[in-house]
Design an enzyme around this catalytic site. Structure first.
Site, PDB file in Angstrom:
ATOM      1  N   LYS A   1       0.829  -1.217   0.000  1.00  0.00           N
ATOM      2  CA  LYS A   1       0.000   0.000   0.000  1.00  0.00           C
ATOM      3  C   LYS A   1       0.865   1.270   0.000  1.00  0.00           C
ATOM      4  O   LYS A   1       0.616   2.196  -0.767  1.00  0.00           O
ATOM      5  CB  LYS A   1      -0.931   0.018   1.230  1.00  0.00           C
ATOM      6  CG  LYS A   1      -1.895  -1.154   1.290  1.00  0.00           C
ATOM      7  CD  LYS A   1      -2.922  -0.994   2.408  1.00  0.00           C
ATOM      8  CE  LYS A   1      -2.354  -1.111   3.807  1.00  0.00           C
ATOM      9  NZ  LYS A   1      -1.875  -2.466   4.161  1.00  0.00           N
TER      10      LYS A   1
ATOM     11  N   ARG B   1     -10.132   0.313   8.172  1.00  0.00           N
ATOM     12  CA  ARG B   1      -9.683  -1.050   8.488  1.00  0.00           C
ATOM     13  C   ARG B   1     -10.779  -1.869   9.150  1.00  0.00           C
ATOM     14  O   ARG B   1     -10.550  -3.037   9.483  1.00  0.00           O
ATOM     15  CB  ARG B   1      -8.479  -0.983   9.427  1.00  0.00           C
ATOM     16  CG  ARG B   1      -7.139  -1.240   8.731  1.00  0.00           C
ATOM     17  CD  ARG B   1      -6.077  -1.201   9.790  1.00  0.00           C
ATOM     18  NE  ARG B   1      -4.818  -1.802   9.472  1.00  0.00           N
ATOM     19  CZ  ARG B   1      -3.775  -1.156   8.964  1.00  0.00           C
ATOM     20  NH1 ARG B   1      -3.867   0.102   8.639  1.00  0.00           N
ATOM     21  NH2 ARG B   1      -2.636  -1.777   8.797  1.00  0.00           N
TER      22      ARG B   1
ATOM     23  N   ARG C   1      11.195  -6.073   5.603  1.00  0.00           N
ATOM     24  CA  ARG C   1      11.015  -4.665   5.990  1.00  0.00           C
ATOM     25  C   ARG C   1      11.425  -4.454   7.444  1.00  0.00           C
ATOM     26  O   ARG C   1      12.026  -3.438   7.783  1.00  0.00           O
ATOM     27  CB  ARG C   1       9.555  -4.243   5.778  1.00  0.00           C
ATOM     28  CG  ARG C   1       9.332  -2.766   6.043  1.00  0.00           C
ATOM     29  CD  ARG C   1       7.929  -2.336   5.703  1.00  0.00           C
ATOM     30  NE  ARG C   1       6.968  -2.782   6.692  1.00  0.00           N
ATOM     31  CZ  ARG C   1       5.643  -2.622   6.585  1.00  0.00           C
ATOM     32  NH1 ARG C   1       5.135  -2.044   5.510  1.00  0.00           N
ATOM     33  NH2 ARG C   1       4.828  -3.043   7.523  1.00  0.00           N
TER      34      ARG C   1
ATOM     35  N   ARG D   1      10.802  -1.331  12.235  1.00  0.00           N
ATOM     36  CA  ARG D   1       9.452  -1.140  12.776  1.00  0.00           C
ATOM     37  C   ARG D   1       9.159  -2.177  13.854  1.00  0.00           C
ATOM     38  O   ARG D   1       9.373  -3.366  13.634  1.00  0.00           O
ATOM     39  CB  ARG D   1       8.431  -1.263  11.633  1.00  0.00           C
ATOM     40  CG  ARG D   1       7.850   0.070  11.233  1.00  0.00           C
ATOM     41  CD  ARG D   1       6.891  -0.082  10.100  1.00  0.00           C
ATOM     42  NE  ARG D   1       5.654  -0.727  10.493  1.00  0.00           N
ATOM     43  CZ  ARG D   1       4.531  -0.648   9.792  1.00  0.00           C
ATOM     44  NH1 ARG D   1       4.509   0.045   8.672  1.00  0.00           N
ATOM     45  NH2 ARG D   1       3.442  -1.253  10.195  1.00  0.00           N
TER      46      ARG D   1
ATOM     47  N   ARG E   1      -1.193  -9.656  13.084  1.00  0.00           N
ATOM     48  CA  ARG E   1      -1.748  -8.627  12.185  1.00  0.00           C
ATOM     49  C   ARG E   1      -2.479  -9.271  11.006  1.00  0.00           C
ATOM     50  O   ARG E   1      -3.508  -8.762  10.559  1.00  0.00           O
ATOM     51  CB  ARG E   1      -0.640  -7.692  11.690  1.00  0.00           C
ATOM     52  CG  ARG E   1      -0.204  -6.717  12.783  1.00  0.00           C
ATOM     53  CD  ARG E   1       1.196  -6.185  12.546  1.00  0.00           C
ATOM     54  NE  ARG E   1       1.342  -5.407  11.347  1.00  0.00           N
ATOM     55  CZ  ARG E   1       2.496  -5.255  10.701  1.00  0.00           C
ATOM     56  NH1 ARG E   1       3.594  -5.856  11.130  1.00  0.00           N
ATOM     57  NH2 ARG E   1       2.547  -4.510   9.637  1.00  0.00           N
TER      58      ARG E   1
HETATM   59  P1  AMP Z   1       0.161   0.293   8.925  1.00  0.00           P
HETATM   60  O1  AMP Z   1       1.339   1.210   8.879  1.00  0.00           O
HETATM   61  O2  AMP Z   1      -0.972   0.768   8.056  1.00  0.00           O
HETATM   62  O3  AMP Z   1       0.527  -1.145   8.687  1.00  0.00           O
HETATM   63  O4  AMP Z   1      -0.415   0.352  10.415  1.00  0.00           O
HETATM   64  C1  AMP Z   1       0.364  -0.094  11.536  1.00  0.00           C
HETATM   65  C2  AMP Z   1      -0.535  -0.349  12.725  1.00  0.00           C
HETATM   66  O5  AMP Z   1      -1.228   0.876  13.084  1.00  0.00           O
HETATM   67  C3  AMP Z   1      -1.657  -1.356  12.495  1.00  0.00           C
HETATM   68  O6  AMP Z   1      -1.224  -2.688  12.689  1.00  0.00           O
HETATM   69  C4  AMP Z   1      -2.683  -0.915  13.546  1.00  0.00           C
HETATM   70  O7  AMP Z   1      -2.282  -1.349  14.841  1.00  0.00           O
HETATM   71  C5  AMP Z   1      -2.545   0.601  13.514  1.00  0.00           C
HETATM   72  N1  AMP Z   1      -3.486   1.196  12.536  1.00  0.00           N
HETATM   73  C6  AMP Z   1      -3.180   1.847  11.379  1.00  0.00           C
HETATM   74  N2  AMP Z   1      -4.286   2.259  10.731  1.00  0.00           N
HETATM   75  C7  AMP Z   1      -5.337   1.851  11.495  1.00  0.00           C
HETATM   76  C8  AMP Z   1      -6.748   1.926  11.357  1.00  0.00           C
HETATM   77  N3  AMP Z   1      -7.307   2.515  10.288  1.00  0.00           N
HETATM   78  N4  AMP Z   1      -7.510   1.391  12.348  1.00  0.00           N
HETATM   79  C9  AMP Z   1      -6.966   0.794  13.426  1.00  0.00           C
HETATM   80  N5  AMP Z   1      -5.641   0.666  13.617  1.00  0.00           N
HETATM   81  C10 AMP Z   1      -4.827   1.185  12.656  1.00  0.00           C
END
Ligand code: AMP
Length: 189
Positions: free
Chosen positions: A14, A89, A128, A134, A145
């Site tokens: 993404k 999400r 990554r 991270r 996840r």
């Molecule tokens: P990402 O960078 O999009 O993979 O997001 C990393 C983490 O942030 C996810 O595993 C969630 O814990 C949290 N997170 C990001 N976006 C959302 C969302 N829209 N709703 C809930 N948690 C989120």
């Protein structure tokens, strides 16, 4: 002005494909994950709360995310388009997004769903983790996840399919090939 959702499992590309779209079309971009990591770095109240969920592979509660995105939508004035990356999400977030956009007299124009086999997702995320450091890119949290993705996030695809805005895109191959497939959808909007 197009509102696009870039959707897919963790590791589906993404962020990478958002960058391609930004440089190709000059769209604005909002990543809820990036916003949350900035809050964590700043050690804000939101950041401290979010960290407990993120490091555990869980979703941050809908109410916190929806408040955060509402502020962003009020502040951002995209000219050409807006890419939403990592949001919504949950179906509750998708419904809230529809209401927020309706207040601004707009809607979701397309959902780009990047589809990648699970084994490749895990390989990409482990790689990554080594490069970015991270905190959630370790095998145990990656598996949590992916489980959360299937249970809470994947049903959104059906939600948007019923609205006729869902587009499944093969998310494997070169960055350019994937980007080309996405452009074929966008150029028809
Ligand atoms: P990402 O960078 O999009 O993979 O997001 C990393 C983490 O942030 C996810 O595993 C969630 O814990 C949290 N997170 C990001 N976006 C959302 C969302 N829209 N709703 C809930 N948690 C989120």
């Amino acid at each position: 002005m197009l509102n696009l959702i870039i959707f897919g499992a963790p590791g589906s590309g993404k962020g990478t494909q958002s960058e391609e779209l930004i440089s190709k079309y000059g769209f604005d971009h909002v990543s809820t994950g990036d916003l949350l990591r900035a809050e964590m770095k700043a050690e804000s109240e939101l950041g401290k709360t979010a960290k407990q969920y993120i490091d555990n592979g869980q979703l941050v509660p809908d109410s916190l995310i929806i408040d955060m995105i509402e502020k962003v939508l009020e502040e951002k004035k995209p000219q050409k388009g807006l890419i939403l990356d990592g949001f919504p999400r949950t179906v509750a977030q998708a419904e809230a997004l529809g209401e927020l956009l309706a207040k601004h007299d707009t809607r979701v124009h397309a959902v780009i769903d990047l589809q990648v086999p699970e084994e490749e997702l895990i390989d990409r995320l482990l790689k990554r983790g080594l490069e970015s450091g991270r905190s959630d890119d370790n095998l145990e949290t990656i598996q949590k996840r992916l489980h959360v993705y299937h249970a809470q996030t994947a049903p959104i695809a059906e939600y948007y399919a019923s609205k006729g805005t869902h587009n499944a895109i093969l998310g494997t191959g070169s960055i350019e090939d994937i980007s080309h497939r996405i452009s074929e959808v966008i150029d028809k909007l």
